[in-house]
Design a protein around this motif. Structure first.
Motif, PDB file in Angstrom:
ATOM      1  N   SER B  79       0.826  -1.218   0.000  1.00  0.00           N
ATOM      2  CA  SER B  79       0.000   0.000   0.000  1.00  0.00           C
ATOM      3  C   SER B  79       0.853   1.258   0.000  1.00  0.00           C
ATOM      4  O   SER B  79       1.980   1.265   0.506  1.00  0.00           O
ATOM      5  CB  SER B  79      -0.922   0.004   1.216  1.00  0.00           C
ATOM      6  OG  SER B  79      -0.174   0.032   2.403  1.00  0.00           O
ATOM      7  N   ARG B  89      -6.983  -2.565   7.125  1.00  0.00           N
ATOM      8  CA  ARG B  89      -6.951  -1.283   6.444  1.00  0.00           C
ATOM      9  C   ARG B  89      -7.600  -0.206   7.325  1.00  0.00           C
ATOM     10  O   ARG B  89      -8.388   0.601   6.870  1.00  0.00           O
ATOM     11  CB  ARG B  89      -7.672  -1.375   5.105  1.00  0.00           C
ATOM     12  CG  ARG B  89      -6.791  -0.969   3.943  1.00  0.00           C
ATOM     13  CD  ARG B  89      -7.566  -0.949   2.666  1.00  0.00           C
ATOM     14  NE  ARG B  89      -7.702  -2.264   2.080  1.00  0.00           N
ATOM     15  CZ  ARG B  89      -8.570  -2.561   1.116  1.00  0.00           C
ATOM     16  NH1 ARG B  89      -9.378  -1.646   0.670  1.00  0.00           N
ATOM     17  NH2 ARG B  89      -8.631  -3.755   0.600  1.00  0.00           N
ATOM     18  N   LYS B 286      -5.782   4.740  -0.626  1.00  0.00           N
ATOM     19  CA  LYS B 286      -5.582   3.369  -0.131  1.00  0.00           C
ATOM     20  C   LYS B 286      -5.105   2.415  -1.228  1.00  0.00           C
ATOM     21  O   LYS B 286      -5.282   1.216  -1.143  1.00  0.00           O
ATOM     22  CB  LYS B 286      -6.890   2.868   0.491  1.00  0.00           C
ATOM     23  CG  LYS B 286      -7.327   3.749   1.656  1.00  0.00           C
ATOM     24  CD  LYS B 286      -8.441   3.166   2.447  1.00  0.00           C
ATOM     25  CE  LYS B 286      -8.634   3.975   3.730  1.00  0.00           C
ATOM     26  NZ  LYS B 286      -9.706   3.460   4.563  1.00  0.00           N
ATOM     27  N   ILE B 288      -2.902   0.064  -3.647  1.00  0.00           N
ATOM     28  CA  ILE B 288      -1.712  -0.782  -3.513  1.00  0.00           C
ATOM     29  C   ILE B 288      -0.956  -0.674  -4.831  1.00  0.00           C
ATOM     30  O   ILE B 288      -1.558  -0.624  -5.895  1.00  0.00           O
ATOM     31  CB  ILE B 288      -2.042  -2.255  -3.158  1.00  0.00           C
ATOM     32  CG1 ILE B 288      -3.114  -2.834  -4.075  1.00  0.00           C
ATOM     33  CG2 ILE B 288      -2.436  -2.397  -1.700  1.00  0.00           C
ATOM     34  CD1 ILE B 288      -3.326  -4.332  -3.905  1.00  0.00           C
TER      35      ILE B 288
END
Lengths: 435, 327
Positions: B79, B89, B286, B288
């Protein structure tokens, strides 16, 4: 021309705060003030033929301040001659006290996202803009430089100092001139470049003041949850609410609106909305349902002309019992959420709260009138944003090329369908249409 | 073309195993990830269908090493955000600011290849250099890292001033850095009338960035592109007179193609400017991203941390041993 005090423009200067501190007896704001009346009477161009339009006390001044904005926005009834005093720099001292009285009344009684708070902030921006415009240009430059130093400590602040302004879209980064991380707002350039910078300076001042005003409203609101506000502030807030509601009252049999609210017409939905309703895969799912579909369906059903009227209505202005919202709009949103893969609420049950919040009813499981105004009723995302955030649902057709927002597509398509069926109606829905 | 046979071909499960057991080392992960590995979410693609194995968390490099050696994933991601609880998360701490330049998605590619080639990879590098210049010179940002992703580049900014900015502000940075808005340079003239300046008449700040990006787009057009609001006839005219832009004679160019057509062109170019990067990556807190040091199995190249952009050559520096051995 006499020097203008920055207090007249910036209620957050040290001088303004000290003035307010020294003045402070709320019990006396309803009393008539001869000095105030005297300033108004001697304001150039001020109409004095109707006593009811002349504020004699700070209480009346506060109401007139909001009324000026509502009337100016409403156009037809606006008679600027009755409000000349607002632009007389001699009124600065009374004006700044009134600003704080209003901010405390509104902040204590209403949520900072409420319509009342927003109208107060918008009115402040408009007052600041107009006051700046009326100051002679050289003096204006001096005042702006002083305010920039008061609010940002510099005329070349680091751009991250404007983070809140950017976050709230009060100004765009692409409207600024940046060099080595600094925003160039000083007078060091020459010729036309300096004139462009001057225009940015004029634009940034109202934005800064409105941002501070919003933060002040938040502080007052938090404080009011702990300490009971002065009764006179509660009364003033109530009076402001009544005055604003009058402006937003919609008579039941009104036929004036070009684009009327009516049952939703699925065939007129743009491709992005149809694709969202079919269900979206995880990754884009949450944004598609919460940010795109919720705003679209609620405005399409209740207030399709929002981009034409540009009035900050509440859901309950159109749906006073919330019957339509609870029985037509939400079921459609929830069904689309279920069509997603995996179903939205199975993964993220808290998104129900976010949907309620986007309708203007705060972070609650379902909308209810008592929570209205805790958050803003969000308009649907623009096509530009959809392209960035939700490219997966954006499959434009030929009509999409002419519009900037899915709601405009919906109105245009409904109009096209109506014209095809009836062969009449000359009201072409505009609003957010591309040049 | 160099004598590389297997570059841009898909890696087999055996190749992946070979790579992660013989060649990959934790030290190849850049320090800015290694030092907070325990705060990042990891994601993996085991089948080539996309990173479906998410919410992974590794307390340290050793555990990551064990996982990679054992599973030899098709692709590995971490991330851009740091979290208190990366396995959920939750507890967002901060996010890097990212620009993703994918060679295959550049909207103006004179090479015209189907996938990626040496030429469009060079083009991607050129775009990266332009973006870095603006991030440094205009926004004053430091701690800018570049990673070769396998088919393009990731610019990862770790300047402390931007780590906690929200998605809206990142969107605004994106528009500034890429030249996504046509500048509106209004000013009041000495006679009190409102006037406007063309972007090329103000060679500073955002107008300069916009002019540079637009210049890049126009000079890289092949002439076959379909651009919104631009007819074939206009496109031919643009191609005929674009030398004027190369020698910075924007005013003359505007005069030749006509001011109204120019306004339309510049509006469309602003949209293309924004397509030089994948905009969604920049605004996503958020996201990745492919893990630097991991294998991009689709093209058999290593996602590589770039120490010096100018001298970096992906066809030399990002080729795994199993490809070199097989060529």
């Amino acid at each position: 021309m006499a020097m203008v005090s920055t207090v007249f423009i910036n209620p957050f200067s040290q001088e303004a705060k000290e003035l307010v501190k020294a003045s402070g007896d709320l019990d006396r704001i309803m009393e008539e003030d001869a000095r105030l009346l005297n300033i108004i009477e001697y304001t150039r161009g001020q109409r004095l033929d109707d006593d009811s339009r002349i504020p004699g006390s700070l209480w009346e001044f506060a109401i007139k301040r909001i009324e000026w904005y509502l009337e100016k926005k409403g156009y037809q009834r606006y008679q600027p001659g009755y409000y000349r005093f607002l632009f007389n720099p001699q009124i600065a001292e009374f004006d700044v006290i009134t600003f704080y009285v209003l901010a405390q009344a509104i902040g204590a009684k209403f949520n900072p996202n409420s319509r009342e708070s927003r109208i107060f902030m918008e009115s402040e921006a408009e007052i600041v803009k107009e006051r700046l415009l009326r100051i002679e240009s050289r003096e204006r430059e001096r005042v702006i430089s002083k305010i920039l130093r008061e609010m940002l400590d510099s005329e070349t602040p680091h751009w991250t100092q404007l983070e809140k302004l950017l976050e709230n879209r009060r100004i765009k980064l692409t409207e600024l001139i940046l060099k080595d991380g600094e925003v160039i707002l000083d007078k060091s350039a020459t010729g036309r470049t300096q004139q462009v910078i001057n225009a940015i300076r004029e634009k940034i001042i109202p934005a800064l003041i409105v941002q501070e005003t919003q933060e002040y409203l938040y502080k007052v609101h938090e404080m009011a949850a702990k300490i009971e506000p002065h009764p006179i502030l509660t009364r003033l807030a109530e009076k402001i609410r009544e005055r604003i509601s009058r402006e937003f009252f919609i008579p039941k049999k009104t036929g004036a609106r070009t684009i009327k609210a009516s049952k939703l017409d699925f065939d007129a939905f743009p491709p992005c909305i149809k694709n969202t309703i079919k269900g979206v895969r995880a990754g884009n799912r949450n944004d598609a349902i919460v940010l795109l579909l919720t705003g679209f369906l609620s405005y399409a059903r209740l207030y399709p002309s929002v981009f034409k009227d540009r009035k900050p209505h509440k859901v309950s202005d159109f749906d006073p019992t919330l019957n339509i919202t609870l029985n037509e709009i939400l079921p459609m949103i929830y069904e689309a959420a279920d069509n997603c893969e995996p179903p939205l609420f199975q993964d993220d049950p808290q998104e129900k709260l976010n949907i309620t919040a986007k309708l203007g009813f705060g972070l609650h499981e379902t909308p209810s009138l008592e929570n209205e105004g805790e958050t803003k009723w969000y308009t649907p995302m623009s096509c530009e944003k959809i392209k960035i955030h939700l490219p997966v649902v954006c499959k434009p057709d030929s009509l999409c090329e002419k519009i900037q927002n899915p709601l405009t597509y919906y109105n245009r398509k409904r109009w096209q369908k109506k014209r095809k069926n009836e062969g009449g109606d000359k009201d072409i829905p505009r609003g957010n249409t591309r040049r | 073309m160099r004598g590389v046979i297997r570059i841009f071909q898909e890696a087999t499960p055996e190749d992946r195993k070979k790579y992660y057991t013989r060649e990959w080392k934790p030290e190849k992960i850049p320090a800015f990830i290694r030092e907070n590995i325990h705060l990042r979410e990891f994601g993996f693609d085991h089948t080539g269908q996309g990173p479906n194995d998410r919410y992974r968390f590794f307390r340290d490099e050793k555990l990551l090493k064990k996982f990679l050696r054992y599973r030899a994933p098709y692709a590995a991601y971490s991330s851009v955000a740091l979290y208190d609880k990366p396995w959920k998360r939750e507890g967002w701490i901060s996010s890097e600011l990212v620009f993703d330049v994918d060679a295959k998605d550049i909207p103006v590619r004179p090479c015209g290849c189907d996938n990626v080639c040496e030429e469009c990879l060079d083009q991607a590098k050129e775009i990266v250099a332009m973006i870095i210049d603006t991030l440094r010179d205009d926004l004053g940002l430091q701690e800018i890292h570049v990673v070769y992703s396998g088919r393009g580049y990731h610019i990862r900014v770790l300047d402390p001033t931007i780590l906690r900015l929200d998605s809206e502000v990142r969107g605004q940075i994106l528009r500034y850095v890429m030249g996504g808005d046509v500048p509106r340079l209004l000013y009041t003239g000495l006679d009190g009338r409102m006037r406007s300046l063309d972007h090329f008449m103000a060679p500073l700040g955002y107008p300069r960035v916009f002019t540079e990006r637009s210049r890049y787009i126009i000079l890289h057009l092949s002439g076959d592109e379909k651009i919104e609001d631009i007819t074939r006839q206009t496109m031919n005219k643009i191609m005929e007179y674009r030398d004027l832009i190369e020698s910075d004679k924007w005013g003359e160019f505007k005069g030749v193609i006509g001011p109204r057509v120019y306004d339309r062109l510049i509006g469309s170019v602003a949209k293309l400017n924004l397509q030089l990067v994948d905009a969604k990556v920049t605004v996503d807190l958020k996201r990745i991203l492919r893990l630097p040091s991991s294998l991009h199995s689709k093209v058999s190249m290593i996602c590589t941390y770039v120490k010096d952009l100018e001298s970096f050559d992906p066809l030399e520096d990002a080729v795994p041993d199993f490809v070199k051995e097989g060529s």
